[in-house]
Scaffold this active site. Structure first.
Site, PDB file in Angstrom:
ATOM      1  N   CYS A   2       0.810  -1.081   0.174  1.00  0.00           N
ATOM      2  CA  CYS A   2      -0.033  -0.086   0.200  1.00  0.00           C
ATOM      3  C   CYS A   2       0.910   1.133  -0.138  1.00  0.00           C
ATOM      4  O   CYS A   2       2.310   1.135   0.030  1.00  0.00           O
ATOM      5  CB  CYS A   2      -0.887  -0.070   1.263  1.00  0.00           C
ATOM      6  N   GLY A  29      -0.965   0.119  -4.849  1.00  0.00           N
ATOM      7  CA  GLY A  29      -2.335  -0.314  -4.511  1.00  0.00           C
ATOM      8  C   GLY A  29      -3.399   0.394  -5.527  1.00  0.00           C
ATOM      9  O   GLY A  29      -3.532   1.638  -5.602  1.00  0.00           O
ATOM     10  N   ASN A 104       0.781   1.084   5.810  1.00  0.00           N
ATOM     11  CA  ASN A 104       1.374   0.250   4.874  1.00  0.00           C
ATOM     12  C   ASN A 104       2.174  -0.982   5.616  1.00  0.00           C
ATOM     13  O   ASN A 104       3.080  -0.526   6.321  1.00  0.00           O
ATOM     14  CB  ASN A 104       2.407   1.024   3.834  1.00  0.00           C
ATOM     15  N   GLY A 105       1.692  -1.868   5.399  1.00  0.00           N
ATOM     16  CA  GLY A 105       2.370  -3.264   6.121  1.00  0.00           C
ATOM     17  C   GLY A 105       1.454  -4.308   6.366  1.00  0.00           C
ATOM     18  O   GLY A 105       0.540  -4.556   5.778  1.00  0.00           O
ATOM     19  N   TYR A 254      10.980  -4.687  -6.750  1.00  0.00           N
ATOM     20  CA  TYR A 254       9.650  -4.648  -7.646  1.00  0.00           C
ATOM     21  C   TYR A 254       8.780  -3.573  -7.358  1.00  0.00           C
ATOM     22  O   TYR A 254       8.394  -2.958  -7.982  1.00  0.00           O
ATOM     23  CB  TYR A 254       9.076  -6.011  -7.423  1.00  0.00           C
TER      24      TYR A 254
END
Ligand code: SF4
Length: 465
Positions: A2, A29, A104-105, A254
């Site tokens: 995210c 996201g 985010n996580g 990535y």
């Protein structure tokens, strides 16, 4: 997987700036997005499923404005793709909405921590890790009466896993990073306006060039008194062997956009080093180097420059198809490869092709690509991968499949090459990756070597993310 952004700018309306930041991180996201905004007396929230351009094509309401805000783009890891699980999340009190958070996580003791709160009468709207962080902090702040910073510290002690979060109250923005600093989180500003974001490109678009990074476990508050940094007090509590950071190396492989500075280095430069490493360790001589666009472009360029071979864009990517890797179901992923890439026959005809990709997950996409390149006339197809063999699942915010579904977990490298029908296959080694990233930092590489920096519960191990 995210992206978060937070902005604090007294006397200004920050809504457009937050939207611009979210646009820059749309690659992190694409399923849902949202913004919580405060003006000193109220917190307002708008979140929906869909792209930023769809959800925020106009101001949600005339009074949806304020001088501080946090925003989020979501790809689900914990919790289904529903509006209840979209972020940010909001805390309502008897005097109205008071606090919002996005993260985010992914948490490793989600079930246990949620049960602890539910036993104390806390109810949840969804099943998302960001909501758990917020309810944990809010319970300790509003119910127990702890000062907010202490409530955040209590959360950091008890809730385990990866989180890079932005929290807003009526008049303050907080940036919060987990003690291992697994996910990126940077900030910058000039005293008049502060921006916090997962990636530096969200700061670039907001014309912020004094950029720094939150330290592991650090909390930073932005308020009427200015910016205050609160270092994490107790690093020895980290898991033995992980006394420094455990940055996710896959951000460089990535996820992060190549123009972003992540963990102190531009991902573009790191990826070029990955490519140069592959070229130096290759015994095959090809005629042309071709990336699988977009995430391996810089890896292929690094390979081409180090080897002296020509670099060509032999696969044209359709940018209107989503990223195949993050499509949630198999049929869509299968159709997606053909819809997404079209080969340029003149580039491939009768040539020995060095085809460069960032990683191999299930192997289905790589197999189709190798066949596509061969059908386009290539004499040989040599697949080069800008990361080691992906053997293990991620439990810290990246939606990799279960370990059993990973081709690298089921097959040897030679079996993978055979399955992919490539003439040869070369991965990086974990040591090779380490040699290409900042040696002053330590990185999580658990999806390659199985060394997880945060202990996993049995629940997490069996369920996956
Ligand atoms: Fe990143 Fe892999 Fe570690 Fe997950 S397991 S945080 S993807 S390096």
């Amino acid at each position: 997987m995210c992206g978060v952004v937070g902005i604090y700018a007294p006397g200004q309306d920050v809504m457009s700036d937050v939207i611009n930041g979210l646009f820059q991180m749309q690659h992190r996201g694409q399923d849902a997005c949202g913004i919580a905004i405060a003006d000193g007396s109220r917190v307002r929230l708008h979140k929906r499923l869909g792209y930023v351009r769809k959800v925020f094509n106009k101001r949600p309401a005339d009074d949806f404005q304020g001088h501080l805000a946090c925003g989020h783009v979501r790809y689900p890891t914990q919790g289904s793709n529903s509006r209840a699980n979209a972020q940010p999340h909001l805390v309502e009190t008897v005097s109205g909405p008071r606090m919002a958070l996005c993260s985010n996580g992914d948490l490793t003791n989600y079930a246990e921590a949620r049960a602890w709160l539910e036993a104390r009468g806390v109810s949840f709207a969804g099943s998302n890790d960001g909501e758990l962080l917020l309810r944990w902090i809010a319970w300790h702040h509003f119910e127990e009466g702890l000062p907010l910073l202490e409530a955040i510290r209590r959360m950091q002690e008890q809730v385990k896993g990866a989180y890079s979060a932005c929290l807003i109250t009526l008049d303050r923005l907080y940036a919060i990073r987990d003690p291992h600093a697994i996910r990126p989180l940077c900030f910058g500003g000039d005293g008049q306006r502060w921006v916090v974001a997962s990636e530096t490109n969200a700061l670039d678009i907001n014309r912020v060039d004094q950029v720094d990074e939150l330290l592991p476990g650090e909390v930073i508050s932005f308020g009427p008194e200015g910016m205050q940094r609160h270092p994490y007090p107790d690093l020895p509590k980290l898991r033995p062997g992980w006394d420094r950071s455990a940055h996710c190396v896959f951000e460089h492989v990535y996820f992060s956009r190549p123009d972003s500075i992540v963990f102190g280095e531009r991902s573009y430069d790191v990826r070029k080093r990955f490519g140069a490493w592959l070229a130096r360790h290759d015994s095959v001589r090809g005629d042309v180097v071709v990336p699988v666009p977009d995430s391996s472009n810089a890896v292929a360029l690094g390979y081409a420059q180090a080897s002296g071979l020509p670099f060509e864009f032999g696969l044209m990517r359709n940018h209107y198809i989503g990223r195949t890797f993050i499509s949630p179901d198999q049929p869509l992923r299968d159709d997606g490869v053909k819809l997404k890439f079209n080969p340029l026959r003149s580039i491939f005809k009768d040539r020995r092709v060095i085809l460069v990709d960032d990683s191999i997950v299930r192997g289905t996409t790589s197999r189709k690509l190798v066949r596509m390149v061969r059908a386009a006339g290539a004499a040989e197809v040599h697949l080069r991968i800008g990361s080691p063999v992906t053997r293990f699942s991620c439990y810290y915010g990246v939606d990799t499949p279960s370990t059993e579904e990973l081709i690298g977990n089921r097959m040897s490298e030679e079996e993978i090459r055979e399955y992919l029908t490539a003439d040869s296959l070369l991965y990086m080694t974990p040591e090779g990756v380490r040699a290409c990233v900042d040696p002053e930092r330590s990185f999580c590489m658990a999806c390659f070597d199985g060394r997880y920096p945060v202990a996993l519960t049995e629940d997490k191990r069996s369920k996956g993310c």
